[in-house]
Design a protein around this motif. Structure first.
Motif, mmCIF file in Angstrom:
data_model
loop_
_atom_site.group_PDB
_atom_site.id
_atom_site.type_symbol
_atom_site.label_atom_id
_atom_site.label_comp_id
_atom_site.label_asym_id
_atom_site.label_seq_id
_atom_site.Cartn_x
_atom_site.Cartn_y
_atom_site.Cartn_z
ATOM 1 N N ILE A 1 3.657 -11.332 -10.882
ATOM 2 C CA ILE A 1 5.046 -11.763 -10.714
ATOM 3 C C ILE A 1 5.083 -12.936 -9.737
ATOM 4 C CG2 ILE A 1 5.961 -9.471 -11.210
ATOM 5 C CD1 ILE A 1 6.424 -9.089 -8.231
ATOM 6 N N GLU A 2 6.249 -13.522 -9.581
ATOM 7 C CA GLU A 2 6.354 -14.747 -8.777
ATOM 8 C C GLU A 2 5.929 -14.522 -7.334
ATOM 9 O OE1 GLU A 2 9.375 -18.518 -8.350
ATOM 10 O OE2 GLU A 2 10.241 -16.524 -8.668
ATOM 11 N N ASP A 3 6.427 -13.453 -6.713
ATOM 12 C CA ASP A 3 6.044 -13.156 -5.341
ATOM 13 C C ASP A 3 5.092 -11.969 -5.346
ATOM 14 O OD1 ASP A 3 5.706 -12.665 -2.679
ATOM 15 O OD2 ASP A 3 7.830 -12.653 -2.169
ATOM 16 N N MET A 4 3.812 -12.235 -5.201
ATOM 17 C CA MET A 4 2.809 -11.182 -5.313
ATOM 18 C C MET A 4 2.816 -10.226 -4.125
ATOM 19 S SD MET A 4 1.383 -11.297 -8.238
ATOM 20 C CE MET A 4 -0.142 -10.373 -8.078
ATOM 21 N N PHE A 5 3.437 -10.588 -3.006
ATOM 22 C CA PHE A 5 3.599 -9.623 -1.926
ATOM 23 C C PHE A 5 4.482 -8.470 -2.393
ATOM 24 C CE2 PHE A 5 2.580 -11.674 2.454
ATOM 25 C CZ PHE A 5 1.302 -11.961 2.007
ATOM 26 N N GLU A 6 5.483 -8.779 -3.186
ATOM 27 C CA GLU A 6 6.358 -7.736 -3.722
ATOM 28 C C GLU A 6 5.617 -6.878 -4.743
ATOM 29 O OE1 GLU A 6 9.363 -6.848 -2.732
ATOM 30 O OE2 GLU A 6 9.149 -8.359 -1.162
ATOM 31 N N PHE A 7 4.754 -7.494 -5.528
ATOM 32 C CA PHE A 7 3.999 -6.744 -6.533
ATOM 33 C C PHE A 7 3.132 -5.668 -5.889
ATOM 34 C CE2 PHE A 7 -0.071 -6.221 -8.808
ATOM 35 C CZ PHE A 7 0.397 -5.673 -9.988
ATOM 36 N N PHE A 8 2.509 -5.989 -4.772
ATOM 37 C CA PHE A 8 1.555 -5.074 -4.156
ATOM 38 C C PHE A 8 2.199 -4.074 -3.207
ATOM 39 C CE2 PHE A 8 -1.560 -8.395 -5.335
ATOM 40 C CZ PHE A 8 -2.487 -7.589 -5.962
ATOM 41 N N THR A 9 3.528 -4.039 -3.152
ATOM 42 C CA THR A 9 4.145 -3.098 -2.210
ATOM 43 C C THR A 9 5.100 -2.138 -2.883
ATOM 44 O OG1 THR A 9 5.634 -4.918 -1.559
ATOM 45 C CG2 THR A 9 3.767 -4.473 -0.129
ATOM 46 N N SER A 10 6.289 -1.982 -2.375
ATOM 47 C CA SER A 10 7.065 -0.763 -2.589
ATOM 48 C C SER A 10 7.569 -0.484 -4.001
ATOM 49 C CB SER A 10 8.276 -0.765 -1.654
ATOM 50 O OG SER A 10 9.148 -1.838 -2.001
ATOM 51 N N GLU A 11 7.959 -1.498 -4.770
ATOM 52 C CA GLU A 11 8.761 -1.211 -5.948
ATOM 53 C C GLU A 11 8.045 -0.349 -6.990
ATOM 54 O OE1 GLU A 11 7.710 -4.096 -5.010
ATOM 55 O OE2 GLU A 11 6.919 -5.302 -6.644
ATOM 56 N N HIS A 12 6.717 -0.368 -6.998
ATOM 57 C CA HIS A 12 5.984 0.409 -8.000
ATOM 58 C C HIS A 12 5.809 1.867 -7.592
ATOM 59 C CE1 HIS A 12 5.206 -3.230 -10.209
ATOM 60 N NE2 HIS A 12 4.755 -3.793 -9.119
ATOM 61 N N PHE A 13 6.103 2.184 -6.347
ATOM 62 C CA PHE A 13 5.901 3.541 -5.863
ATOM 63 C C PHE A 13 7.184 4.187 -5.352
ATOM 64 C CE2 PHE A 13 1.939 1.252 -5.313
ATOM 65 C CZ PHE A 13 1.053 2.086 -5.967
ATOM 66 N N GLY A 14 8.221 3.401 -5.127
ATOM 67 C CA GLY A 14 9.483 3.954 -4.659
ATOM 68 C C GLY A 14 9.545 4.148 -3.157
ATOM 69 N N ARG A 15 8.468 3.749 -2.462
ATOM 70 C CA ARG A 15 8.472 3.866 -1.010
ATOM 71 C C ARG A 15 7.392 2.952 -0.451
ATOM 72 N NH1 ARG A 15 5.537 8.008 -3.077
ATOM 73 N NH2 ARG A 15 3.568 8.579 -2.071
ATOM 74 N N ARG A 16 7.523 2.641 0.834
ATOM 75 C CA ARG A 16 6.510 1.843 1.513
ATOM 76 C C ARG A 16 5.623 2.783 2.330
ATOM 77 N NH1 ARG A 16 7.610 -3.397 0.875
ATOM 78 N NH2 ARG A 16 9.764 -4.043 0.527
ATOM 79 N N GLU A 17 4.338 2.590 2.238
ATOM 80 C CA GLU A 17 3.424 3.463 2.970
ATOM 81 C C GLU A 17 2.092 2.739 3.153
ATOM 82 O OE1 GLU A 17 1.142 7.682 2.232
ATOM 83 O OE2 GLU A 17 3.121 7.380 1.371
ATOM 84 N N SER A 18 1.535 2.816 4.365
ATOM 85 C CA SER A 18 0.255 2.176 4.634
ATOM 86 C C SER A 18 -0.830 2.760 3.736
ATOM 87 C CB SER A 18 -0.135 2.386 6.101
ATOM 88 O OG SER A 18 0.770 1.738 6.958
ATOM 89 N N PHE A 19 -1.694 1.873 3.232
ATOM 90 C CA PHE A 19 -2.870 2.248 2.451
ATOM 91 C C PHE A 19 -2.531 2.887 1.102
ATOM 92 C CE2 PHE A 19 -4.323 2.799 6.997
ATOM 93 C CZ PHE A 19 -4.911 1.555 7.059
#
Length: 228
Positions: free
Chosen positions: A67-85
């Motif tokens: 996607i355009e902003d790959m920081f967003e791809f690798f974080t919360s939206e695919h899991f529904g929450r933010r969590e380290s590791f």
């Protein structure tokens, strides 16, 4: 799972003294460096531009695109929450830019699973012995598996060749024996890179929050001082 936990333990130790420097921070054009002062051991850079993220450094160079902003791809939206590791190596491997040609398991995201190979051999042998009544065939199959296990094969083709070269009972098909075995796992370097991405993004976002909080605090102190 055991492999992922092992890599996580090592990663935490590897980056314990890393510091972040922001080389560029212009919208989706970012260049972040993470390294321990005085050494390049386990250092890595995160570089993004629209549609791409590249990790480069001591663990190699890896480029992903989705996607355009790959920081967003690798974080919360695919899991529904933010969590380290929290990583998703299976899905992310599909977005790795491996270049033209080659199959899924030609990717450096995967490596031969020698432990899975040994476990598969043992499971096959248990099933074979349960149905085999010929004592000579039982001994032959047991000896073949004993010689194959524990060799620490580095590549799948080497394991296949060893299985085909072994001496088996006449009623054993090496094709059937190997069929269905789980012989691939995520590579150590790839899992390390996945962890580096989410850890690095989290460090970056925390620094932005700290900067914002400090700016708000200083502005408040300025207003308070002016009022006094």
């Amino acid at each position: 799972m055991k492999t992922e936990e092992h890599v996580l333990t090592g990663f935490i130790r590897n980056v314990a003294c890393h510091q972040m420097s922001i080389e560029r921070d212009d919208g989706m054009y970012r260049h972040l460096r993470f390294k321990r002062p005085g050494t390049n051991a386990y250092y890595f850079d995160l570089v993004t531009w629209p549609g791409y993220l590249t990790v480069t450094g001591d663990m190699g160079t890896w480029t992903f695109s989705r996607i355009e902003d790959m920081f967003e791809f690798f974080t919360s939206e695919h899991f529904g929450r933010r969590e380290s590791f929290l990583i998703n190596p299976g899905y992310w491997s599909e977005k790795f830019e491996a270049g033209a040609g080659g199959g899924r398991f030609d990717s450096p995201c995967y490596e031969f699973d020698d432990e899975g190979f040994d476990e598969g051999l043992q499971q096959w042998l248990a099933a074979y012995l349960e149905d085999c009544e010929d004592e000579d065939d039982r001994e032959l199959a047991t000896e073949a598996v004993r010689e194959l296990k524990g060799n620490g094969f580095r590549q799948q083709k080497d394991a296949y060749y060893a299985v085909e070269s072994a001496t088996w009972p006449d009623n054993v098909s090496t094709w059937d024996l190997m069929d269905g075995m789980s012989l691939q796992r995520y590579s150590h370097h790839y899992l390390w890179i996945c962890l580096a991405i989410v850890w690095g993004i989290e460090r970056y976002r925390i620094s932005k929050l700290v900067d914002k909080a400090m700016a708000t605090f200083m502005a408040f102190k300025g207003v308070e001082g002016g009022a006094a």
